[in-house]
Design an enzyme around this catalytic site. Structure first.
Site, PDB file in Angstrom:
ATOM      1  N   GLU B 291       0.826  -1.203   0.000  1.00 42.77           N
ATOM      2  CA  GLU B 291       0.000   0.000   0.000  1.00 42.77           C
ATOM      3  C   GLU B 291       0.862   1.255   0.000  1.00 42.77           C
ATOM      4  O   GLU B 291       0.558   2.234  -0.693  1.00 42.77           O
ATOM      5  CB  GLU B 291      -0.945  -0.023   1.215  1.00 42.77           C
ATOM      6  N   GLU B 294       2.088   1.778  -3.388  1.00 47.31           N
ATOM      7  CA  GLU B 294       1.006   2.314  -4.208  1.00 47.31           C
ATOM      8  C   GLU B 294       0.817   3.814  -3.967  1.00 47.31           C
ATOM      9  O   GLU B 294       0.656   4.602  -4.898  1.00 47.31           O
ATOM     10  CB  GLU B 294      -0.274   1.550  -3.830  1.00 47.31           C
ATOM     11  N   CYS B 312      -8.574  -2.308   3.622  1.00 46.60           N
ATOM     12  CA  CYS B 312      -8.575  -3.544   4.401  1.00 46.60           C
ATOM     13  C   CYS B 312      -9.905  -3.837   5.077  1.00 46.60           C
ATOM     14  O   CYS B 312     -10.105  -4.908   5.616  1.00 46.60           O
ATOM     15  CB  CYS B 312      -7.442  -3.560   5.406  1.00 46.60           C
ATOM     16  N   SER B 332      -7.313   1.913  -2.583  1.00 46.88           N
ATOM     17  CA  SER B 332      -6.088   1.143  -2.796  1.00 46.88           C
ATOM     18  C   SER B 332      -6.469  -0.227  -3.326  1.00 46.88           C
ATOM     19  O   SER B 332      -7.437  -0.843  -2.875  1.00 46.88           O
ATOM     20  CB  SER B 332      -5.340   0.999  -1.472  1.00 46.88           C
ATOM     21  N   LYS B 371     -15.789 -10.033   6.914  1.00 49.22           N
ATOM     22  CA  LYS B 371     -14.706 -10.831   6.337  1.00 49.22           C
ATOM     23  C   LYS B 371     -15.272 -12.123   5.744  1.00 49.22           C
ATOM     24  O   LYS B 371     -14.716 -12.691   4.814  1.00 49.22           O
ATOM     25  CB  LYS B 371     -13.659 -11.158   7.402  1.00 49.22           C
ATOM     26  N   GLU B 374     -16.101 -10.992   2.431  1.00 49.01           N
ATOM     27  CA  GLU B 374     -14.907 -10.726   1.634  1.00 49.01           C
ATOM     28  C   GLU B 374     -14.312 -12.021   1.091  1.00 49.01           C
ATOM     29  O   GLU B 374     -13.930 -12.115  -0.081  1.00 49.01           O
ATOM     30  CB  GLU B 374     -13.874  -9.981   2.474  1.00 49.01           C
ATOM     31  N   GLU B 379     -13.383 -12.023  -6.672  1.00 46.61           N
ATOM     32  CA  GLU B 379     -12.001 -11.608  -6.965  1.00 46.61           C
ATOM     33  C   GLU B 379     -10.997 -12.336  -6.085  1.00 46.61           C
ATOM     34  O   GLU B 379      -9.788 -12.243  -6.304  1.00 46.61           O
ATOM     35  CB  GLU B 379     -11.821 -10.102  -6.725  1.00 46.61           C
ATOM     36  N   CYS B 516     -11.186  -2.371  14.047  1.00 50.83           N
ATOM     37  CA  CYS B 516     -11.430  -3.812  14.196  1.00 50.83           C
ATOM     38  C   CYS B 516     -11.580  -4.219  15.655  1.00 50.83           C
ATOM     39  O   CYS B 516     -12.244  -5.204  15.970  1.00 50.83           O
ATOM     40  CB  CYS B 516     -10.273  -4.593  13.581  1.00 50.83           C
TER      41      CYS B 516
END
Lengths: 408, 585
Positions: B291, B294, B312, B332, B371, B374, B379, B516
C-alpha cells in the site's frame, strides 16, 4: 347555547359564501387586522378555553409557550385523527362546517407565528378530507389562506395530511412522526411539541373541536365565552351518546353538565330505552372509566379527576348486556392499536386480548385473575405513553365493579 | 450537583441520566434497550424503571435526566413488581429455546431471567393446560410473525428471539447510517426487520449482532465447517488470526478486556485440530509495503489531488461500492491482510511445502462479520479456488472451544508456525482505528525521506476522535491524512470530499467503532471502556515488539526475494491486488 353546532344544517359546507353569510371569517379578519398575535393569545387565555382532545390543557397557555420560542419556523397542527371508539365529533365538525375549523386553525397559526399549518385527518375520514380540501381551496381563493392573509402581513399555508387510521397517531408526538414520514410512535417527552415538535420546530397540536371554538371567542370576546359552561372549564362541548338511551346521537351542551342530565334529560339522551335498566356508563370512549349509577351526579368538566370526560362520548350499558363482550372489545381494540414500541403495552395488551378471548368463551383458568391484575398494573404504571394506561382503565374498573361476572 | 440514590448521596454532572449515575456507582439497574454506544436511550424496554421524588409514577432511568434535589429509589416494591411483570411478558414472547440457542449463557434476556426470574413464568402457557387446538393456535401465532433470514454470507436473523429493543435499528441508523433495519407491523406483531422483509442487503459490518442482547441477530454460525475440515484426513487445516483478535479473545473466557492472549490462541487452535497457525499480522506488514508503494506511486505520478483510501475493511469497500461508487478508483487495490495471506498460503506456501492447494483448508479467525463476505468475493480466488475457505468470528471460535470443552486459560502458550508467522508492531497496530495509517507512515516516511525515523509513534493521529486529520511533514513534502471510524464519519468525509470542503492524500477508514477492535465479530458486551482497554493493549504490544516497521519484517523481505520480486511487481499485482465493482442500485 350553541357554538360548535350553531350553523350546522343552515349552511352548505361546500360553499364558503354560505359560511361567510353567517359572519364566518369575521373573527379571522378581526384577528389579523385589529389584533397583534400577543393579544390573540391573551384573549384565548382569558377565555379559559381548554383542549378538547381529552386532556383539557389550557389552550392559551400552550400557545404562549410556542409563541415565546424564537425559532423563525413554527408549525400549527389541527388534530383530526379522532380514533377513539364511539367518538365521531371531529368528523361531524369537519363535514358540517369545515370552515369553522379552518378559521380557528388560521387564527391559532397567526397567534403563535406559524407560517405552515396542517390538518392531520384520520385516513378513514376520506370523505371529510375531501370536504376540507374543497373548503381549503375556497378559503385560499378568498385570500384567507396563503401569503398576506387579507392584505395583512400574516402568512399561513395549510395542507391536509391523511393518516392511515392508527389510534396512536392521535397522540401528538406520534402524529408529528407520522407527518414527518416516520413510524407512528410516540416520542420521548420532554421536549414537548410547543418547544420542539414537527421537524424539531415549535409546534402546536390542537384538537379540531378546540379550534372550532376560536372564531366565537375572537368575535364575541373572552369574557362572553368564559361565562358559558363551568368556571374552570368554560364553553360548550360536543357529547356523543350511545347504547341503551332513547335518543342516541350528538349533543352540544355546556361543560359542567351532569352525567345524569346528559343521559336522562329530554333535550339530550331522553333516558333509558324502554324496558332497559341502567347498569353503568362509560365516559370518554374505550379509554374511559365506568360510571356506576351511584356516581351519575358527576359533572363533566376537565377538573373532574374521578371520571374524566375524555373525548366526550358516553356509552350507556343496560343490565341485559354481558360484560365479557365489552372486556373483549376493549382488549381487542387496544391490542390492535398498540404501536409496539414498549414492552408492557405491546406484550401486555396482547396477553390481555388472549385472556379476554377465552373469558368470553367461558374458558377461565386458575391463573387468569392474577395475570389480568398484573397486566393491568403494568399497563397502568410502566408504559412509555398514555395508551397503555388507557388500555387498563375500563378493565380495572370492571374488575373492581363486577369481579363475579368476569371470572365465573 | 448531588443527588440521592437509595438514601446515599452521589456526585454527578448535569445532563446525566439516572442510569448513568447508577452504573458509575455500581448500583444495579436491569436494562435491555439501553447500550453505552447508543445514547441517548429510547426507554422502550421499561426494565430500568425507578421511583423518584419528582414524579408520581415510575420513570425510566435511562431517559430521565437528573435534577437538583432528586432522590431516587431503585429497589422499591413497585420497581420490583414492574421489573418482574415486564420481564415475564417479554419472556412469554421469546422463543425460550435456550438449550439449543447459540447465545445460551451469554444472552442478556436469559441473564435477566436468572437474576429476577420467578419460579415459573406466568404468561407462558402450561402444557397441561393446553388443549390440542390451543397448541396449534400458539404455533400458528408464533410463526405468523416470525421472520428468518440468512440469505447472505454473514448474518442470520431470527425474529423469534427478538425482544424489539431496537439496538440494531439504532446502531445501523445512527452509527452506520445504512438503515438496513426498521420496524415492520405493529402491536404484538411488531417485528424488527428489513424494508418489506427483503433479505438483508447491507454492508455486513455486523454491529447489529454485537449489540443484540439475544440471538435475534447473530453471525452466521459456520463452526461445523471447521469441525468437518479437521475431521477430514485429506485436508490440511491452516488457520490465521487477525491482529485485534488476541486482545479480545480472552473476554470470552472471563478475562478483562485488553488481555493479551496470542500464545493461548495458537494453542487453542492447535488443540482444536489446526495443522498450522499463521499470523495475519505478517500479511498486514505485507499490505503496508504494497500500500505504501502504491501511495508513493500515486503521489509521484501527480495524479493527486484525489486521495487514496485504505482497502482492508470489507464493509467500507461495500459501502463505497453500494453508495459512493464514484470513489472506487481511489481505493487502494491492495488486498486486505486476510486475503493476502490466503492467496500466499495456497500459492507460495503450498508450492514450498509441496502441498496441493486443494488439500489446504484455509481458515481465518477475525474480529469481523464482513470478512465472511470478503472471503467469498469472486475476486478472491488467486489460487483458483477460494483463498480463504472459512472465516470464523471470535465469538464462533469461543463457541467451538466451549463445545469441545477446551479452556484456553489451562493451555500452555504456543508460538506461530514459522514461514508466515513473523510480524511487527506496525502490523499489530492494524487492529484499531488509525493503525493502518500509522503503520503505513512508518514505512512511507522512511521510504520518501530515506532517513530512519526517530520516534515511531505518530501521536498526532492517535486518539479516539471519530474524524481525525493531520498534516505529516516528510522533508519538503506535506502529506495530508485523515482517519475515520464508523460509517457515519466515512459518509461525512466522502461528502466533504465531494463538496470540495476537504482534500487529503491518504485516508484510512474502518467501519466499526474504534476499528477492528470494536468489530462486529468481537466478544459481547462491547462498550467504549472495553474498546479503550483493548486499544491500550495494542499500543503496549507494539512498544514491546522487537520489530516495529513493516518493511523490516524479515519474513516479508524473504517472500519478496524468494517469490514476489518487488512490491508492485507483476506477481504481487496478481496475488496481492484486487478490483472493485459498482453495486449501486
Amino acid at each position: 347555547m350553541k357554538i360548535i353546532t350553531r350553523h350546522w344544517g343552515k349552511i352548505n359546507p361546500l360553499k364558503i359564501d354560505s359560511y361567510i353569510r353567517q359572519r364566518g371569517y369575521e373573527a379571522l379578519q378581526k384577528a389579523v387586522r385589529e389584533m397583534d398575535p400577543k393579544s390573540v393569545i391573551d384573549e384565548v387565555k382569558k377565555s379559559g378555553l381548554r383542549g378538547r382532545g381529552g386532556a383539557g390543557f389550557p389552550t392559551g397557555e400552550k400557545w404562549e409557550i410556542a409563541a415565546r420560542e424564537k425559532s423563525p419556523e413554527k408549525y400549527f397542527i389541527c388534530n383530526l385523527d379522532e380514533s377513539e371508539p364511539g367518538t365521531y365529533k371531529d368528523r361531524l365538525i369537519a363535514e358540517k362546517n369545515p370552515h369553522q375549523v379552518i378559521e380557528g386553525l388560521l387564527i391559532g397559526a397567526y397567534a403563535v407565528g406559524a407560517k405552515k399549518a396542517y390538518i392531520y385527518i384520520n385516513g378513514r375520514y376520506a370523505e371529510q378530507a375531501e370536504v376540507l380540501q374543497i373548503a381549503l381551496d375556497q378559503a385560499r381563493e378568498k385570500e384567507f389562506v396563503g401569503s398576506g392573509i387579507l392584505g395583512s402581513a400574516a402568512d399561513v399555508e395549510i395542507s391536509i395530511h391523511q393518516g392511515a387510521g392508527a389510534y396512536i397517531c392521535g397522540e401528538e408526538t406520534a402524529l408529528l412522526n407520522s407527518i414527518e414520514g416516520k413510524r407512528g410512535e410516540p416520542r420521548l417527552k420532554p421536549l414537548f411539541p410547543p418547544v420542539s415538535g414537527l421537524f424539531g420546530k415549535p409546534t402546536i397540536v390542537n384538537n379540531a373541536e378546540t379550534l372550532a371554538n376560536l372564531p366565537y371567542i375572537i368575535r364575541h370576546g373572552a369574557q362572553n365565552y368564559a361565562e358559558i359552561g363551568s368556571k374552570t372549564s368554560p364553553g360548550t362541548k360536543l357529547f356523543l351518546l350511545h347504547g341503551a338511551v332513547k335518543n342516541p346521537g350528538f349533543f352540544e351542551a355546556p361543560l359542567g353538565i351532569g352525567l345524569r342530565e346528559l343521559i336522562f334529560a329530554k333535550e339530550y339522551g331522553g333516558g333509558m330505552k324502554s324496558g332497559k335498566e341502567f347498569w353503568f356508563a362509560q365516559a370518554g370512549g374505550a379509554s374511559g372509566r365506568l360510571v356506576p349509577s351511584g356516581k351519575l351526579d358527576q359533572v363533566l368538566t376537565y377538573d373532574n379527576c374521578e371520571y374524566p370526560l375524555g373525548s366526550g362520548s358516553v356509552l350507556v350499558v343496560d343490565k341485559t348486556e354481558d360484560i365479557k363482550d365489552y372486556l373483549f372489545s376493549w382488549a381487542d381494540f387496544f391490542h390492535r392499536e398498540s404501536c409496539g414500541k414498549c414492552v408492557p403495552c405491546r406484550e401486555g395488551t396482547y396477553r390481555l386480548w388472549e385472556i379476554a378471548k377465552r373469558i368470553r368463551n367461558g374458558d377461565i383458568r386458575e391463573r387468569d385473575r392474577e395475570n389480568v391484575e398484573d397486566i393491568l398494573w403494568t399497563l397502568g404504571n410502566t408504559t412509555f405513553c398514555p395508551l397503555g394506561k388507557f388500555a387498563s382503565v375500563a378493565w380495572s374498573d370492571a374488575m373492581k365493579m363486577f369481579p363475579d361476572k368476569i371470572f365465573k | 450537583m448531588q443527588i440521592k440514590i437509595n438514601n446515599q448521596s452521589f456526585e454527578c454532572q448535569e445532563e446525566e441520566t439516572i442510569l448513568a449515575v447508577c452504573k458509575r456507582n455500581g448500583i444495579r439497574i436491569p436494562t435491555l434497550c439501553a447500550h453505552p454506544d447508543l445514547l441517548p436511550s429510547e426507554g422502550v424496554c421499561r426494565m430500568c424503571l425507578v421511583e423518584t421524588n419528582q414524579a408520581k409514577g415510575l420513570v425510566s432511568s435511562c431517559t430521565q435526566k437528573i435534577c437538583e434535589g432528586l432522590e431516587v429509589r431503585t429497589e422499591t416494591e413497585k420497581v420490583n413488581k414492574a421489573r418482574k411483570i415486564n420481564l415475564e411478558l417479554l419472556w412469554a414472547d421469546h422463543a425460550g429455546k435456550c438449550a439449543f440457542c447459540e447465545k445460551n449463557g451469554r444472552c442478556e434476556l436469559q441473564n435477566l431471567a436468572k437474576e429476577y426470574g420467578p419460579d415459573e413464568f406466568k404468561f407462558v402457557p402450561r402444557r397441561k393446560e393446553l388443549k390440542p387446538n390451543d397448541e396449534l393456535d400458539l404455533l400458528k401465532d408464533n410463526w405468523s410473525h416470525a421472520v428468518f433470514d440468512d440469505a447472505n454470507p454473514c448474518l442470520a436473523r431470527d425474529s423469534q428471539y427478538c425482544v424489539e429493543c431496537r439496538r440494531c435499528v439504532r446502531v445501523c441508523k445512527n452509527i452506520q447510517t445504512v438503515e438496513a433495519y426498521g420496524l415492520n407491523k405493529r402491536s404484538s406483531k411488531t417485528n424488527v426487520g428489513t424494508p418489506y422483509e427483503m433479505p438483508l442487503d447491507c454492508i455486513f459490518c455486523g454491529q447489529c449482532s454485537v449489540v443484540c442482547p439475544t440471538a435475534a441477530i447473530t453471525e452466521k454460525d459456520e463452526t461445523h465447517k471447521f469441525e468437518e475440515a479437521v475431521a477430514d484426513p485429506k485436508k490440511m487445516v491452516v488457520v490465521q488470526f487477525a491482529p485485534s483478535v488476541r486482545f479480545a479473545f480472552g473476554e470470552e473466557f472471563g478475562q478483562p478486556p485488553g488481555t493479551f492472549w496470542e500464545g493461548k490462541l495458537v494453542a487453542s487452535l492447535k488443540e482444536l485440530g489446526a495443522d498450522k497457525v499463521f499470523d495475519t499480522t505478517f500479511a498486514a506488514d505485507l499490505t503496508i509495503v504494497e500500500e505504501a508503494t502504491e501511495l508513493l506511486l500515486k503521489i509521484k505520478s501527480g495524479k493527486a489531488p484525489r486521495p487514496m483510501f485504505t482497502s482492508c475493511c470489507p464493509s467500507w469497500i461495500l459501502f463505497i461500492e453500494k453508495y459512493f461508487p464514484e470513489f472506487i478508483p481511489d481505493i487502494s487495490t491492495s488486498k486486505s491482510p486476510q486475503q493476502m495471506l490466503g492467496a500466499l498460503l495456497k500459492t507460495y506456501w503450498a508450492e514450498k511445502e509441496k502441498i496441493h492447494p486443494e488439500n489446504i483448508f484455509s481458515v481465518s479467525v477475525m474480529p469481523c462479520i464482513s470478512k465472511k463476505y470478503e472471503a467469498q468475493r469472486e475476486e478472491m480466488k488467486a489460487s483458483g479456488t477460494r483463498d480463504v475457505d472459512l472465516v470464523l468470528t471470535v465469538r464462533e471460535l469461543a463457541r467451538l472451544l466451549r463445545k469441545k470443552k477446551i479452556d484456553p486459560s489451562q493451555l500452555k502458550d504456543q508460538n506461530f508456525d514459522p514461514a508466515l508467522g513473523i510480524s511487527t508492531g506496525a502490523g499489530i497496530l492494524f487492529g484499531q482505528s488509525g493503525g493502518v495509517m500509522e503503520a503505513a507512515l512508518r514505512t512511507a516516511v522512511e521510504k520518501i525521506s530515506g532517513k530512519e525515523l526517530g520516534k515511531l509513534e505518530f501521536e498526532v493521529i492517535r486518539g479516539d476522535a471519530e474524524y481525525r486529520t493531520a498534516e505529516i511533514e516528510i522533508g519538503s513534502m506535506k502529506l495530508k491524512v485523515a482517519i475515520v471510524h464508523e460509517i457515519r464519519n466515512a459518509r461525512k468525509l466522502l461528502e466533504d470530499l465531494k463538496a470540495g470542503r476537504a482534500d487529503y492524500d491518504f485516508v484510512e477508514v474502518m467501519s466499526c467503532p474504534n476499528g477492528c477492535i470494536g468489530g462486529g465479530g468481537m466478544p459481547q458486551p462491547t462498550s467504549p471502556t472495553a474498546r479503550k482497554a483493548r486499544i491500550q493493549a495494542i499500543f503496549t504490544r507494539d512498544k514491546n515488539m522487537p520489530l516495529r516497521k513493516s518493511h523490516e519484517n524479515p519474513a516479508v523481505k524473504k517472500i519478496y526475494k524468494e517469490f514476489l520480486g518487488a512490491p508492485g511487481s507483476e506477481k504481487a499485482e496478481e496475488l496481492l491486488h484486487t478490483g472493485y465493482v459498482n453495486r449501486k442500485k
